[in-house]
Design a protein around this motif. Structure first.
Motif, PDB file in Angstrom:
ATOM      1  N   PHE A   1       0.818  -1.220   0.000  1.00 34.59           N
ATOM      2  CA  PHE A   1       0.000   0.000   0.000  1.00 34.59           C
ATOM      3  C   PHE A   1       0.847   1.264   0.000  1.00 34.59           C
ATOM      4  O   PHE A   1       0.547   2.227  -0.690  1.00 34.59           O
ATOM      5  CB  PHE A   1      -0.908  -0.011   1.237  1.00 34.59           C
ATOM      6  N   ASP A   2       1.940   1.225   0.774  1.00 36.32           N
ATOM      7  CA  ASP A   2       2.765   2.436   0.844  1.00 36.32           C
ATOM      8  C   ASP A   2       3.436   2.744  -0.486  1.00 36.32           C
ATOM      9  O   ASP A   2       3.638   3.890  -0.860  1.00 36.32           O
ATOM     10  CB  ASP A   2       3.799   2.311   1.961  1.00 36.32           C
ATOM     11  N   VAL A   3       3.744   1.678  -1.257  1.00 28.69           N
ATOM     12  CA  VAL A   3       4.360   1.895  -2.567  1.00 28.69           C
ATOM     13  C   VAL A   3       3.331   2.506  -3.529  1.00 28.69           C
ATOM     14  O   VAL A   3       3.620   3.443  -4.275  1.00 28.69           O
ATOM     15  CB  VAL A   3       4.907   0.571  -3.135  1.00 28.69           C
ATOM     16  N   ARG A   4       2.097   1.957  -3.491  1.00 26.70           N
ATOM     17  CA  ARG A   4       1.048   2.508  -4.344  1.00 26.70           C
ATOM     18  C   ARG A   4       0.752   3.967  -4.001  1.00 26.70           C
ATOM     19  O   ARG A   4       0.536   4.811  -4.871  1.00 26.70           O
ATOM     20  CB  ARG A   4      -0.224   1.677  -4.189  1.00 26.70           C
TER      21      ARG A   4
ATOM     22  N   ILE B   1       1.069   7.178  -6.558  1.00 27.28           N
ATOM     23  CA  ILE B   1      -0.025   8.122  -6.786  1.00 27.28           C
ATOM     24  C   ILE B   1       0.399   9.541  -6.461  1.00 27.28           C
ATOM     25  O   ILE B   1       0.119  10.486  -7.204  1.00 27.28           O
ATOM     26  CB  ILE B   1      -1.256   7.713  -5.954  1.00 27.28           C
ATOM     27  N   THR B   2       1.092   9.681  -5.342  1.00 24.12           N
ATOM     28  CA  THR B   2       1.559  11.004  -4.929  1.00 24.12           C
ATOM     29  C   THR B   2       2.510  11.592  -5.956  1.00 24.12           C
ATOM     30  O   THR B   2       2.424  12.779  -6.320  1.00 24.12           O
ATOM     31  CB  THR B   2       2.241  10.934  -3.570  1.00 24.12           C
TER      32      THR B   2
ATOM     33  N   VAL C   1       0.533  12.723  -9.033  1.00 23.57           N
ATOM     34  CA  VAL C   1      -0.188  13.956  -8.767  1.00 23.57           C
ATOM     35  C   VAL C   1       0.750  15.150  -8.772  1.00 23.57           C
ATOM     36  O   VAL C   1       0.455  16.202  -9.348  1.00 23.57           O
ATOM     37  CB  VAL C   1      -0.960  13.863  -7.442  1.00 23.57           C
ATOM     38  N   LEU C   2       1.905  14.986  -8.126  1.00 22.52           N
ATOM     39  CA  LEU C   2       2.879  16.082  -8.084  1.00 22.52           C
ATOM     40  C   LEU C   2       3.385  16.416  -9.479  1.00 22.52           C
ATOM     41  O   LEU C   2       3.549  17.583  -9.842  1.00 22.52           O
ATOM     42  CB  LEU C   2       4.039  15.709  -7.161  1.00 22.52           C
ATOM     43  N   PHE C   3       3.621  15.364 -10.281  1.00 24.51           N
ATOM     44  CA  PHE C   3       4.111  15.594 -11.638  1.00 24.51           C
ATOM     45  C   PHE C   3       3.079  16.346 -12.469  1.00 24.51           C
ATOM     46  O   PHE C   3       3.404  17.301 -13.181  1.00 24.51           O
ATOM     47  CB  PHE C   3       4.452  14.247 -12.294  1.00 24.51           C
ATOM     48  N   MET C   4       1.816  15.907 -12.387  1.00 26.72           N
ATOM     49  CA  MET C   4       0.765  16.561 -13.152  1.00 26.72           C
ATOM     50  C   MET C   4       0.554  18.004 -12.689  1.00 26.72           C
ATOM     51  O   MET C   4       0.304  18.903 -13.490  1.00 26.72           O
ATOM     52  CB  MET C   4      -0.547  15.789 -13.023  1.00 26.72           C
ATOM     53  N   GLY C   5       0.669  18.220 -11.352  1.00 28.92           N
ATOM     54  CA  GLY C   5       0.527  19.572 -10.831  1.00 28.92           C
ATOM     55  C   GLY C   5       1.622  20.488 -11.340  1.00 28.92           C
ATOM     56  O   GLY C   5       1.363  21.628 -11.742  1.00 28.92           O
ATOM     57  N   CYS C   6       2.861  19.969 -11.341  1.00 35.60           N
ATOM     58  CA  CYS C   6       3.986  20.772 -11.835  1.00 35.60           C
ATOM     59  C   CYS C   6       3.836  21.065 -13.326  1.00 35.60           C
ATOM     60  O   CYS C   6       4.139  22.169 -13.796  1.00 35.60           O
ATOM     61  CB  CYS C   6       5.303  20.043 -11.575  1.00 35.60           C
ATOM     62  N   LEU C   7       3.348  20.044 -14.074  1.00 41.36           N
ATOM     63  CA  LEU C   7       3.149  20.235 -15.505  1.00 41.36           C
ATOM     64  C   LEU C   7       2.082  21.295 -15.776  1.00 41.36           C
ATOM     65  O   LEU C   7       2.233  22.145 -16.656  1.00 41.36           O
ATOM     66  CB  LEU C   7       2.742  18.901 -16.146  1.00 41.36           C
ATOM     67  N   ALA C   8       1.000  21.246 -14.979  1.00 40.63           N
ATOM     68  CA  ALA C   8      -0.062  22.238 -15.148  1.00 40.63           C
ATOM     69  C   ALA C   8       0.444  23.637 -14.833  1.00 40.63           C
ATOM     70  O   ALA C   8       0.114  24.605 -15.532  1.00 40.63           O
ATOM     71  CB  ALA C   8      -1.248  21.885 -14.255  1.00 40.63           C
ATOM     72  N   LEU C   9       1.240  23.752 -13.769  1.00 38.56           N
ATOM     73  CA  LEU C   9       1.808  25.055 -13.425  1.00 38.56           C
ATOM     74  C   LEU C   9       2.731  25.557 -14.518  1.00 38.56           C
ATOM     75  O   LEU C   9       2.751  26.748 -14.846  1.00 38.56           O
ATOM     76  CB  LEU C   9       2.553  24.962 -12.096  1.00 38.56           C
ATOM     77  N   LEU C  10       3.507  24.624 -15.107  1.00 34.24           N
ATOM     78  CA  LEU C  10       4.421  25.014 -16.175  1.00 34.24           C
ATOM     79  C   LEU C  10       3.659  25.510 -17.395  1.00 34.24           C
ATOM     80  O   LEU C  10       4.004  26.530 -18.002  1.00 34.24           O
ATOM     81  CB  LEU C  10       5.305  23.822 -16.551  1.00 34.24           C
ATOM     82  N   VAL C  11       2.571  24.778 -17.756  1.00 33.76           N
ATOM     83  CA  VAL C  11       1.753  25.187 -18.900  1.00 33.76           C
ATOM     84  C   VAL C  11       1.087  26.535 -18.630  1.00 33.76           C
ATOM     85  O   VAL C  11       1.037  27.411 -19.501  1.00 33.76           O
ATOM     86  CB  VAL C  11       0.685  24.112 -19.202  1.00 33.76           C
ATOM     87  N   ALA C  12       0.588  26.717 -17.386  1.00 36.13           N
ATOM     88  CA  ALA C  12      -0.051  27.981 -17.042  1.00 36.13           C
ATOM     89  C   ALA C  12       0.945  29.131 -17.106  1.00 36.13           C
ATOM     90  O   ALA C  12       0.617  30.217 -17.595  1.00 36.13           O
ATOM     91  CB  ALA C  12      -0.667  27.886 -15.653  1.00 36.13           C
ATOM     92  N   ALA C  13       2.153  28.884 -16.596  1.00 38.88           N
ATOM     93  CA  ALA C  13       3.176  29.931 -16.624  1.00 38.88           C
ATOM     94  C   ALA C  13       3.559  30.276 -18.058  1.00 38.88           C
ATOM     95  O   ALA C  13       3.746  31.446 -18.406  1.00 38.88           O
ATOM     96  CB  ALA C  13       4.399  29.477 -15.835  1.00 38.88           C
TER      97      ALA C  13
END
Length: 268
Positions: free
Chosen positions: A11-14, A18-19, A22-34
């Motif tokens: 469970f901890d690996v899963r 996931i974390t 999520v972090l990667f997608m968040g950073c990508l969204a911020l990069l696209v927005a910037a």
């Protein structure tokens, strides 16, 4: 034969996977927005070209661009087209504006101007009525037509008055006179002034009621004026509010010892 079952992912690996996603997608969204923020604000996309089209009689495309461009806010991506449309429509004589973007840094504007058909309101004002019955303000010195009538009536009555004026023009043609002014008072009664200065009381009622009285007047006036060897040009005033006829006054016609012009009566 026993087959080994694949071990379940802890469970901890899963949770870590996931974390990380999520972090990667968040950073990508911020990069696209910037990147988008930078692109929308880079000088390369500032409004650098405004193409003005339309049949312009009272406005110059160069002057329009010079006066409106500094008021527009934003660049190609951020400019508010509705606000831009309203800005162009505030220019004198402009009735309607259509504004659209043209990549990479331009706007195309299609304008429709008012076509003045009558003055509106008191003589001291600068109001006009266009051919659609819309009231607008403009510099009267820029009028390209002469002999416009003056309409005066309650607020919102311009379309109705323009319709009445258009009906009066052909109705009066047999008398070789034209409408100089038309007034609709708050009680719904009409008054008309002709180009020879004659004042006519037309009364109230529907358009059809008023037009019937005017048509009766036009049909019978020559019979009255011919009795006094006059023409319609001698008409000074007329009251059409009688049910069975009308009263009129002719220039140069007197009765008895009265120094005033005669008041003649005509019946249907």
């Amino acid at each position: 034969m026993n087959r080994s079952q694949p071990s379940a992912v802890p469970f901890d690996v899963r949770l870590m996977n996931i974390t990380a996603t999520v972090l990667f997608m968040g950073c990508l969204a911020l990069l696209v927005a910037a990147l988008g923020w930078w692109l929308m604000r880079t000088p390369a996309f500032n409004i650098g070209r405004i193409v003005v089209e339309g049949e312009l009689q009272h406005n110059n495309a160069v002057t329009l661009r010079a006066n409106v461009a500094p008021v527009l806010k934003g660049n190609f991506f951020t400019v508010n087209l509705k606000s831009a449309k309203e800005t162009f429509e505030q220019v004198p004589w402009v009735r309607e504006a259509q504004v659209r973007r043209e990549y990479p840094n331009g706007l195309r504007v299609i304008l429709k101007e008012h076509t003045a058909e009558a003055f509106w309101g008191p003589e001291t004002g600068s109001g006009l009525v266009d051919n659609a019955g819309e009231v607008f303000e403009a510099n009267l010195g820029e009028l390209d037509r002469e002999g416009l009538p003056r309409l005066q009536g309650p607020e919102g009555s311009a379309p109705r008055m323009l319709k009445m004026y258009r009906q009066m023009v052909p109705a009066l043609k047999p008398l070789d006179v034209s409408v100089d002014g038309l007034v609709l008072n708050a009680r719904g009664s009409w008054q008309m002034t002709l180009d020879n200065g004659a004042a006519l009381e037309l009364g109230g009622g529907t358009h059809e009621d008023v037009m019937q009285r005017v048509q009766r007047f036009v049909r019978t006036l020559p019979q009255i004026t011919s009795q006094y060897r006059r023409t319609a040009e001698a008409l000074e005033s007329a009251d059409l509010r009688y049910e069975e006829g009308y009263a009129l006054r002719l220039k140069g016609v007197t009765t008895g010892s009265s120094p005033a012009a005669a008041a003649a009566r005509a019946r249907r």
